[in-house]
Write an enzyme that holds these catalytic residues in place. Sequence first.
Site, short mmCIF file in Angstrom:
data_model
loop_
_atom_site.label_atom_id
_atom_site.label_comp_id
_atom_site.label_asym_id
_atom_site.label_seq_id
_atom_site.Cartn_x
_atom_site.Cartn_y
_atom_site.Cartn_z
CB SER A 100 -3.82 -3.66 1.39
OG SER A 100 -4.03 -4.71 0.85
N GLY A 101 -1.93 -2.85 -1.26
CA GLY A 101 -0.46 -3.09 -1.66
C GLY A 101 0.30 -1.77 -1.61
CB CYS A 102 3.49 -1.64 0.37
SG CYS A 102 4.31 -3.29 -0.20
N GLY A 103 2.89 -1.28 -2.75
CA GLY A 103 3.39 -0.92 -4.02
C GLY A 103 2.36 0.09 -4.74
N GLY A 104 1.22 0.55 -4.08
CA GLY A 104 0.17 1.18 -4.67
C GLY A 104 -0.63 0.48 -5.46
#
Lengths: 261, 161
Positions: A100-104
Site C-alpha cells: 500500500s505504500g504510496c512510494g511503491g
Amino acid sequence: MPVSQEISFRRFENGQWQSVIGYVVSESLVRLHVNGRELVSLMCTPHELEALALGFLRSEGMIRGLNDIRMMKVCPSGTCVEIWLADANFEPPTRRINTSGCGGGVTFTELTAGIEPLTSDLQVTPHQLSRLLMALQFGQRTRGIHTAALAEGETLLMVVEDVGRHNAIDKLWGRCLQEGLATKDRILLSTGRLSSEMLNKAARMRAPVVVSRTSPTTLSLALAAAWNITLVGYVRRDSLNVYTGGERVVEDEEALTHANS
Amino acid sequence: MRTRDEAWTALDRNFKLFMDCLGQLTEEELTSAQVVGKWTVKDVVAHVWSWVDEAVKVAKAWQARRPWQEGVTYGDAWNEQQVIDRSGLALISVVDGLTGSHRRLVRMLDLVEDERLAAIDKAPWGAEMPLVDFFYQMAGHYLDHVDDLKAYQKHCLEGCD
C-alpha cells in the site's frame, strides 16, 4: 539530484492571484540491480540513493551490514543503483508483493517471519515525542515529502527525506549503516502512515518506539502488539494517541503541570 | 593466467570508464557526429555491445561446440553487420542493451567454477587461452574505445562545431 526543485507557479488566495516561487519534491524511477539482475524498481526521491539501496537490502534481509557489499555504485544518470554482493551465489528473489505504500513499497518476506518481540525498557514522554516530531517537520523545506528520523532523548540523530514513506525508512536505515549508527533501542519517527510493512521495518531495526504524525492501520496495530512495539500516532503539540505498548510512555512533569493548571 | 578477481575488477573498472565517456554529451552529439571512421558514438556502443553479447555466448560454450561461429570471420564485415543490425534501435536501447549484456558477463564470471575458468579454448579471434583470460581480454575491449570517445567528449565540452 536535490530532494526538491524550485519552481514558479500561481496561487489563488483571498480572491487574488499571485506569482509564487516554491519547491516541489523530486521523484523518479530508480532500479536496483543486485548481482547483475534487476531486483526492484522504486519510485523515490533520487537523493542518497546508496543509502536507499542499502536500507532496502537490509530491511529485506538480503544483507546484514556493509561487509556484505562487494561493490555499489549509482549509475551516472542516477536512475539505477548497481550492487554486487560479497556472496556471488546470491540469487535475487523474483517474487514481489506490491504494498500500500504510496512510494511503491515492496517486500519479499512474510510479515511476521523471524522477528522476536522487543524487550527494550526504553521510556519516553508525550512532550518529548511532540518536540521531536515538531523538530522533524520544522526541517522540511517543502510539503509533500516524507521524513523519517532516528532519535534518542531529545535529539534527532539522523533525518532523511523521500517521496515515499517506505523509502524514507529504508534510506534512514541505510544512512545508519553507512554512519555506523545503531538503531536498536532508539525512537523511530515518520511523517507517514504506519502500515504493516513500516512496522516490519521498525521491528527489524529493533526500534521499540515508533511515532507518526498520522495514523496506524489495523494490521500494524496487531503487529506492534505482537512485537511489543510502542506505537504512537497523530502526534501534535499537545496531543497524541498511544495505540500499543503504553507502558513505555510515561507522564512528564510538563504534562502534570499542564493538567493541574 | 589471470585470477577471477583480476578479471572481475577489470570488467567493472573498464566498463565504468567506457560509460563515463557518454556523460555530458547531448543525444545529437551521441548519434550524429562520426567519431571512429563513419561510426557515431552510438555505433561504437552498439559495436561494444555486440562483442559483449558474443562473449557471453562464447563463455557459455567454452570447450563446447559453437555452431553459430561456423564459417564466421570476426573481421570488419562482421563488425559492420553487428552495428547495422542495431542501427534501428534508439540510443537508450543500445546503452541499456550493452549494460544488460555487461551484467550477464560479470554474473557469469561470478558463477563459473574454478576448474572451468582454467580450461583452455579458442577466443573468437583464434587465440587460445584459459576462460578467465578471455574474460580479462574482453574487459580490455572497453578500453580499446575509451580513448576515441574521450577525445570526442573533450572536443564537445570545449564547444562542438
